[in-house]
Scaffold this active site. Structure first.
Site, PDB file in Angstrom:
ATOM      1  N   GLY A  68       0.823  -1.210   0.000  1.00 45.67           N
ATOM      2  CA  GLY A  68       0.000   0.000   0.000  1.00 45.67           C
ATOM      3  C   GLY A  68       0.848   1.248   0.000  1.00 45.67           C
ATOM      4  CD  GLN A  69       2.526   5.428  -3.206  1.00 45.69           C
ATOM      5  OE1 GLN A  69       2.238   4.598  -4.075  1.00 45.69           O
ATOM      6  NE2 GLN A  69       3.289   6.477  -3.474  1.00 45.69           N
ATOM      7  N   GLY A  73       4.504   7.496   3.091  1.00 51.07           N
ATOM      8  CA  GLY A  73       5.415   6.520   2.534  1.00 51.07           C
ATOM      9  C   GLY A  73       4.703   5.346   1.891  1.00 51.07           C
ATOM     10  CE  LYS A  89       4.139   3.767   7.704  1.00 50.97           C
ATOM     11  NZ  LYS A  89       3.604   4.736   8.707  1.00 50.97           N
ATOM     12  CG  ASP A 186      -4.145   9.533  11.922  1.00 51.47           C
ATOM     13  OD1 ASP A 186      -5.285   9.975  11.653  1.00 51.47           O
ATOM     14  OD2 ASP A 186      -3.312   9.243  11.045  1.00 51.47           O
TER      15      ASP A 186
END
Length: 363
Positions: A68-69, A73, A89, A186
């Site tokens: 994933g992105q 990063g 990562k 977050d």
């Protein structure tokens, strides 16, 4: 002669006892050495290791398998050995001033909890920075709660409740179980990863902040978090001080998204439906109507109702009106019937008017 035989017998017994005691003490000492050695090996294994960038390229097979992105990063699947897989990562050099990297290594390198992703290692090789985590095959919770059209991704309400409890315990540990309180800032489905048994693990501590447990408020120079999950006081101090209750708000939004199977801010649906979706949940529960959401078993109704009520309690606009994560865990695990919280979607005017009215205050 008879007396000398008795003496010899007692002498033999005494020697045997002494030898047994020496052997026992030696065995205890050997066992102690083994215990200490194992502890040191385990302790060394728990500490994040430092890797070179060449090591990172080898571990990821030259960045072959991209998982994933994101904004900070790109994540690749890697392998430390034949049996140990990791997620690597690679941080973008253009993002930030290294704060995320420092936060991740400093915070995740010192905490260990079943519901928090383990940081195995890191790389700081000239301008190249990378973080190496344990690999979790089921990826993020986001895939399972926002993809309900795909039958294979459906999770039972019992499993969703277990996931909610695990996340709550992880956040409770961050708030109360460490030497210093850790505010994540977050909490969202994308940052909740699932292992092979769908046990949840909190990840991504790049925006996290440390403070003492006695500190009732933290100072912030920039807004931290993702829109849709950011507590009102983080956006404007008019709503109260920023504290650990800001994580509680984000968790509440996550719970309501689990209930509804959709994002609380969703640009793919009509604005009228989008704006009132969470309030629709509140209104239905407030007047005793069932939430006509994917229900397969009778007991699912109570689970959905519990998750929704806890979520609504967590997203109260005033931080003092939100429960602590310790109370949230009790609410999710308890069998008692929960009472409806005040309406968090009341207008600003009515909210100010109601400030003088008695209300339930959580600590």
């Amino acid at each position: 002669m008879y007396a000398s035989a008795i003496f010899g017998f007692f002498l033999l017994v005494l020697v045997i006892i002494m030898l047994y005691r020496v052997y026992s003490l030696d065995k205890v000492e050997r066992d102690n050495r083994v215990t200490v050695k194992k502890f040191l090996e385990d302790y060394e294994a728990l500490k994040p290791s430092r890797y070179s960038y060449a090591d990172v390229k080898r571990i990821t097979s030259q960045f072959k398998d991209k998982l994933g992105q994101g904004g900070y990063g790109t994540v690749y699947k890697g392998k430390l050995s034949d049996e140990v897989f990791v997620a690597v990562k690679i941080l973008n050099n253009s993002q930030g001033n290294g704060e995320e990297f420092i936060n991740e290594v400093a915070i995740m390198g010192t905490i260990h909890h079943v519901n928090i992703v383990r940081l195995i290692g890191f790389c700081a090789d000239r301008f190249k920075r990378a973080l190496i985590y344990e690999y979790l095959p089921n990826e993020s919770l986001e895939k399972f709660i926002f993809s309900r059209a795909i039958k294979n991704y459906l999770l039972s309400w019992k499993k969703l409740q277990e996931i909610a409890i695990g996340i709550a315990k992880g956040i409770e540990y961050l708030h109360q179980g460490c030497d210093q309180r850790i505010l994540h800032f977050d909490i969202k489905p994308h940052n909740i990863l699932l292992d092979h048994n769908f046990n949840p693990k909190i990840s991504d501590f790049g925006l996290a902040k440390l403070c003492s447990k006695e500190q009732s408020a933290v100072s912030m120079t920039v807004i931290r978090g993702t829109m849709g999950y950011i507590a009102p006081e983080v956006l404007s101090r008019n709503f109260g001080n920023v504290s650990y209750k800001s994580d509680v708000y984000s968790f509440g939004m996550l719970l309501l998204e689990m209930v509804g199977g959709r994002k609380n801010i969703d640009v793919s649906v009509e604005s009228s439906s989008q704006v009132y979706f969470l309030e629709w949940i509140y209104n239905h529960l407030d007047i005793g109507e069932e939430l006509h959401i994917r229900i397969e078993e009778e007991r699912d109704v109570e689970i959905v109702k519990k998750l929704a009520i806890v979520g609504l309690s967590c997203i109260q606009w005033c931080p003092m009106d939100r429960p602590s994560m310790n109370i949230v865990v009790q609410m999710l695990e308890g069998g008692d019937k929960l009472t409806m919280p005040p309406n968090p979607f009341a207008s600003t005017v009515s909210t100010k008017t109601n400030l003088s009215k008695p209300r339930r205050v959580f600590q």
